[in-house]
Design an enzyme around this catalytic site. Structure first.
Site, PDB file in Angstrom:
ATOM      1  N   ASP A   9     -12.089  42.844  70.004  1.00 51.67           N
ATOM      2  CA  ASP A   9     -13.335  43.483  70.107  1.00 51.67           C
ATOM      3  C   ASP A   9     -13.818  43.548  71.616  1.00 51.67           C
ATOM      4  O   ASP A   9     -14.196  42.637  71.859  1.00 51.67           O
ATOM      5  CB  ASP A   9     -14.246  43.262  68.978  1.00 51.67           C
ATOM      6  CG  ASP A   9     -15.406  44.188  68.940  1.00 51.67           C
ATOM      7  OD1 ASP A   9     -15.314  45.220  69.552  1.00 51.67           O
ATOM      8  OD2 ASP A   9     -16.187  44.029  68.025  1.00 51.67           O
ATOM      9  N   ASP A 104     -12.262  50.526  70.652  1.00 53.22           N
ATOM     10  CA  ASP A 104     -12.487  49.204  71.202  1.00 53.22           C
ATOM     11  C   ASP A 104     -12.000  48.191  70.481  1.00 53.22           C
ATOM     12  O   ASP A 104     -12.398  46.972  70.655  1.00 53.22           O
ATOM     13  CB  ASP A 104     -13.786  49.260  71.735  1.00 53.22           C
ATOM     14  CG  ASP A 104     -15.042  48.953  70.698  1.00 53.22           C
ATOM     15  OD1 ASP A 104     -14.671  49.303  69.397  1.00 53.22           O
ATOM     16  OD2 ASP A 104     -15.923  48.186  70.891  1.00 53.22           O
ATOM     17  N   GLU A 105     -11.224  48.440  69.061  1.00 54.66           N
ATOM     18  CA  GLU A 105     -10.744  47.228  68.608  1.00 54.66           C
ATOM     19  C   GLU A 105      -9.374  47.636  68.132  1.00 54.66           C
ATOM     20  O   GLU A 105      -8.821  48.350  67.935  1.00 54.66           O
ATOM     21  CB  GLU A 105     -11.643  47.127  67.337  1.00 54.66           C
ATOM     22  CG  GLU A 105     -13.032  47.029  67.192  1.00 54.66           C
ATOM     23  CD  GLU A 105     -13.948  47.342  66.190  1.00 54.66           C
ATOM     24  OE1 GLU A 105     -14.412  46.420  65.382  1.00 54.66           O
ATOM     25  OE2 GLU A 105     -13.769  48.598  65.593  1.00 54.66           O
TER      26      GLU A 105
HETATM   27 MG   LIG Z   1     -16.950  46.502  70.369  1.00 58.38          MG
END
Ligand SMILES: [Mg+2]
Length: 147
Positions: A9, A104-105
């Site tokens: 993350d 974003d992961e």
């Molecule tokens: Mg994040």
């Protein structure tokens, strides 16, 4: 075969992307606003430390922004998408099975690999390599379940 996953993350992703291209913003609080510039959608570490909450309407924190000289950006999705694909490319070079979960992961399926490497050092290697390749800081969590 027992399953094992890493969730990678990116930290404060949109704010981190803005900081990457503006070295003068190191240690400066940064906010990124929603499409219409109405609400906060990302906060740098320094902005979080000032107590600014996710989703807050920007007009409610005008005084705080002025007082702490917080740098405020309109969202730049082409930039975030480009940085995201750079991060994902690095992850794909490190792990055989990568599932991009959001901008974003990503999940890395490490099932079976725990016999081959020490997973904690693998996690540290992921953090270091993403930082070296992209300048983005990530957190890595490793567990037998995606949850
Ligand atoms: Mg994040």
């Amino acid at each position: 075969m027992s399953q094992i996953f890493a969730l990678v993350d990116c930290n404060n992703f949109y704010a981190s992307c803005e900081k990457l291209f503006a070295p003068q913003l190191k240690n400066v609080p940064v906010l990124v606003l929603s499409n219409n510039d109405g609400c906060v959608v990302a906060r740098s570490r320094e902005a979080k430390a000032l107590g600014i909450k996710m989703g807050v309407p920007v007009f409610k924190i005008k005084q705080l922004i002025a007082k702490h000289k917080i740098q405020v950006f309109s969202s730049n999705y082409p930039l975030y998408a480009d940085m995201s694909s750079r991060v994902m490319r690095t992850l794909e070079a490190l792990a055989p099975r990568v599932e991009v979960y959001s901008i974003d992961e990503a999940f890395l399926d490490l099932s079976g690999l725990d016999k081959l490497f020490d997973l904690e050092s693998f996690g540290k290697q992921v953090k270091a390599k993403v930082d070296k390749d992209t300048g983005i800081q990530v957190c890595v969590g490793i567990a037998p379940l995606k949850l």
